[in-house]
Motif scaffolding. Structure first.
Motif, short mmCIF file in Angstrom:
data_model
loop_
_atom_site.label_atom_id
_atom_site.label_comp_id
_atom_site.label_asym_id
_atom_site.label_seq_id
_atom_site.Cartn_x
_atom_site.Cartn_y
_atom_site.Cartn_z
N SER A 206 2.30 -8.44 8.82
CA SER A 206 1.39 -7.46 9.44
C SER A 206 -0.04 -7.74 8.98
O SER A 206 -1.00 -7.55 9.73
CB SER A 206 1.79 -6.03 9.06
N ASN B 166 8.52 -1.08 3.41
CA ASN B 166 7.91 -0.93 2.09
C ASN B 166 7.96 0.48 1.53
O ASN B 166 7.92 0.67 0.32
CB ASN B 166 6.45 -1.39 2.15
N HIS C 229 0.82 -1.22 0.00
CA HIS C 229 0.00 0.00 0.00
C HIS C 229 0.85 1.27 0.00
O HIS C 229 0.37 2.36 -0.28
CB HIS C 229 -0.96 0.00 1.21
N LYS C 230 2.15 1.14 0.31
CA LYS C 230 3.01 2.32 0.41
C LYS C 230 3.24 2.99 -0.94
O LYS C 230 3.69 4.13 -1.00
CB LYS C 230 4.34 1.97 1.06
N ALA D 149 -3.41 -3.13 9.74
CA ALA D 149 -2.29 -3.00 10.68
C ALA D 149 -1.89 -1.53 10.78
O ALA D 149 -2.04 -0.77 9.83
CB ALA D 149 -1.11 -3.84 10.18
N MET D 150 -1.38 -1.15 11.96
CA MET D 150 -0.99 0.25 12.18
C MET D 150 0.49 0.36 12.53
O MET D 150 1.00 -0.39 13.35
CB MET D 150 -1.79 0.83 13.35
N SER D 151 1.14 1.35 11.89
CA SER D 151 2.51 1.67 12.27
C SER D 151 2.67 3.20 12.31
O SER D 151 2.62 3.80 13.36
CB SER D 151 3.50 1.02 11.31
N THR D 152 2.80 3.84 11.12
CA THR D 152 2.68 5.31 11.15
C THR D 152 1.22 5.69 11.42
O THR D 152 0.93 6.81 11.78
CB THR D 152 3.09 5.96 9.81
N CYS D 153 0.32 4.79 11.17
CA CYS D 153 -1.14 4.94 11.30
C CYS D 153 -1.74 5.73 10.14
O CYS D 153 -2.95 6.00 10.12
CB CYS D 153 -1.55 5.59 12.62
N GLY D 154 -0.92 6.10 9.14
CA GLY D 154 -1.41 6.91 8.02
C GLY D 154 -2.48 6.19 7.21
O GLY D 154 -3.51 6.79 6.85
N PHE D 155 -2.26 4.93 6.91
CA PHE D 155 -3.21 4.20 6.06
C PHE D 155 -4.58 4.14 6.71
O PHE D 155 -5.58 4.60 6.14
CB PHE D 155 -2.69 2.77 5.79
N GLU E 209 7.41 -6.22 10.55
CA GLU E 209 7.43 -4.94 9.84
C GLU E 209 6.00 -4.40 9.66
O GLU E 209 5.09 -5.14 9.30
CB GLU E 209 8.06 -5.16 8.47
N GLY E 210 5.86 -3.12 9.95
CA GLY E 210 4.56 -2.48 9.71
C GLY E 210 3.56 -2.72 10.82
O GLY E 210 2.37 -2.42 10.65
N HIS F 45 -1.75 -5.79 3.35
CA HIS F 45 -0.85 -4.66 3.10
C HIS F 45 0.26 -5.00 2.12
O HIS F 45 0.69 -4.15 1.35
CB HIS F 45 -0.21 -4.21 4.41
N ASP F 46 0.77 -6.22 2.19
CA ASP F 46 1.81 -6.65 1.24
C ASP F 46 1.80 -8.17 1.15
O ASP F 46 0.93 -8.83 1.74
CB ASP F 46 3.20 -6.07 1.62
C1 LIG Z 1 3.72 -4.33 5.71
C2 LIG Z 1 3.09 -3.15 6.37
N1 LIG Z 1 1.89 -3.30 6.95
C3 LIG Z 1 1.29 -2.29 7.59
C4 LIG Z 1 1.89 -1.04 7.69
C5 LIG Z 1 1.20 0.05 8.45
O1 LIG Z 1 0.87 1.15 7.63
P1 LIG Z 1 0.91 2.61 8.20
O2 LIG Z 1 2.33 3.01 8.38
O3 LIG Z 1 0.22 3.43 7.16
O4 LIG Z 1 0.18 2.59 9.50
C6 LIG Z 1 3.14 -0.84 7.10
C7 LIG Z 1 3.86 0.42 7.26
O5 LIG Z 1 4.97 0.49 7.71
C8 LIG Z 1 3.74 -1.91 6.40
O6 LIG Z 1 4.94 -1.78 5.78
#
Ligand SMILES: Cc1ncc(COP(=O)(O)O)c(C=O)c1O
Length: 355
Positions: free
Chosen positions: A317, A118, A87-88, A222-228, A272-273, A342-343
């Motif tokens: 993730s 990603n 999704h990145k 899944a949340m990491s930066t939480c942008g998606f 990751e992510g 997400h990937d």
């Molecule tokens: C594989 C994967 N899943 C989920 C996420 C989470 O996306 P976001 O950073 O938009 O919250 C990321 C981002 O790092 C990612 O690379």
């Protein structure tokens, strides 16, 4: 019989692969889709016309919804179908074009991003097609799969030591300094609200068009930066506030702790992510209904189970998000859940036992 000729001195050999390697990346594409022998309509849906008109970038987005083969209450949003397989890609192209539109990035100006995941390949692709020299700062422990995307797309890799976030050489700090010293723009997916705006403008409307009228009750990612998830949630909530937006976080991670007003604690997640040591500026908890924690081992076994038993390939993730989606459907038979893929699995085969 044809005679093979070999130069006496190996350095005289001018092989095809050498020629290719010496060619600079194409940084100034003049894309004219009408020049192709296929009649291709520029795609619609992406928020920037530059994306719609570029033959590579226009492949970003418009990802399918696929019914889960085993659980009829779940559909999967296949973000792995994007060109660099996550999704990145939306973020890479959207941030570069968004910054240009805001006048914060000049045409041809260099961009820098910090990513060991990603985002690295996604930014490298967008920079390649949009004519920006690109540097990605990666931790020294980054998988060769991720740095391979960057190098293959003609961008530069700068390696930072694998140190904690309070250290001067933390990769995000290195990226910021590197950009300052090279008159480049640091994209900074962690702090720029543009991260979630890209998903508000692009992923949210796309997903809503796919699910409207279908009785979807939950969207899980899944949340990491939480942008998606935040961007998608901000868009969906404006139209159908009853749809619940649920995040998957790691077990030892601060997103769920902060969401539930608990003390910050140690961040220790290998996937990751999944999760963060802090909640970034791109997050907006007002539009998120729930955040559930998933351990690394459960996320991995879910991803392995979905591949082996259902032929459904996903990254780790996405395994965490799918675990949350499955638990929601077990709690209530009337739920219909979109689970974000997400990937893909292929980026993690080398690090998962028995894969
Ligand atoms: C594989 C994967 N899943 C989920 C996420 C989470 O996306 P976001 O950073 O938009 O919250 C990321 C981002 O790092 C990612 O690379």
């Amino acid at each position: 019989m044809t005679e093979k000729t070999t130069p006496d001195d190996p350095s005289d050999r001018n092989t095809i692969s050498d020629d290719i390697r010496n060619e600079p990346p194409n940084l100034d594409p003049e894309d004219d889709l009408s020049a192709t022998f296929l009649s291709i309509e520029p795609s619609e849906g992406a928020p920037f016309s530059e994306i719609n008109n570029d033959p590579i970038l226009r492949e970003i987005g418009d990802t399918p919804l696929v019914p889960h083969p085993e659980n009829e209450q779940i559909v999967c949003k296949m973000e792995r179908q994007n060109p660099t397989l996550s999704h990145k890609d939306r973020l890479g192209a959207g941030m570069i074009l968004g910054l240009r539109q805001k006048g914060e990035l000049e045409e041809g100006q260099a961009v820098v991003e910090a990513s060991s995941g990603n985002t690295a390949g996604a930014v490298a692709l967008a920079a390649n097609r949009l004519g920006h020299p690109c540097t990605i700062v990666m931790r020294e422990t980054t998988s060769p799969v991720k740095s391979g995307f960057v190098r293959a797309l003609g961008a530069e890799v700068v390696t930072a030591p694998d140190v904690d976030h309070d250290h001067d050489f933390y990769y995000q700090k290195v990226a910021e300094t590197y950009a300052e010293e090279h008159d480049a723009v640091y994209l900074n997916q962690y702090e720029r609200e543009l991260n979630r705006h890209v998903h508000y403008e692009w992923t949210g409307p796309e997903l809503y068009e796919q699910i409207k009228g279908e009785g979807v009750t939950h969207i899980v990612g899944a949340m990491s930066t939480c942008g998606f998830l935040t961007g998608v949630a901000e868009y969906i909530k404006e139209i159908e506030p009853s749809i619940k937006i649920v995040g998957a976080d790691g077990e030892e991670s601060n997103i769920s702790r902060m969401f539930y007003g608990e003390e910050e604690g140690n961040y220790d997640v290998d996937i990751e992510g999944l999760g963060q040591w802090r909640v970034t500026e791109t997050a907006n908890f007002d539009v998120i209904d729930d955040v559930r924690s998933v351990s690394d081992s459960i996320a991995v076994s879910r991803a392995k189970h979905e591949a082996a038993d259902n032929g459904l390939l996903m990254g780790l993730s996405s395994g965490a998000a799918m675990e949350v989606a499955q638990s929601i459907t077990q709690e209530d038979d009337d739920t219909k859940v979109v689970s974000i893929i997400h990937d893909g699995a292929e980026q993690y085969f080398h690090e998962v036992e028995d894969w």
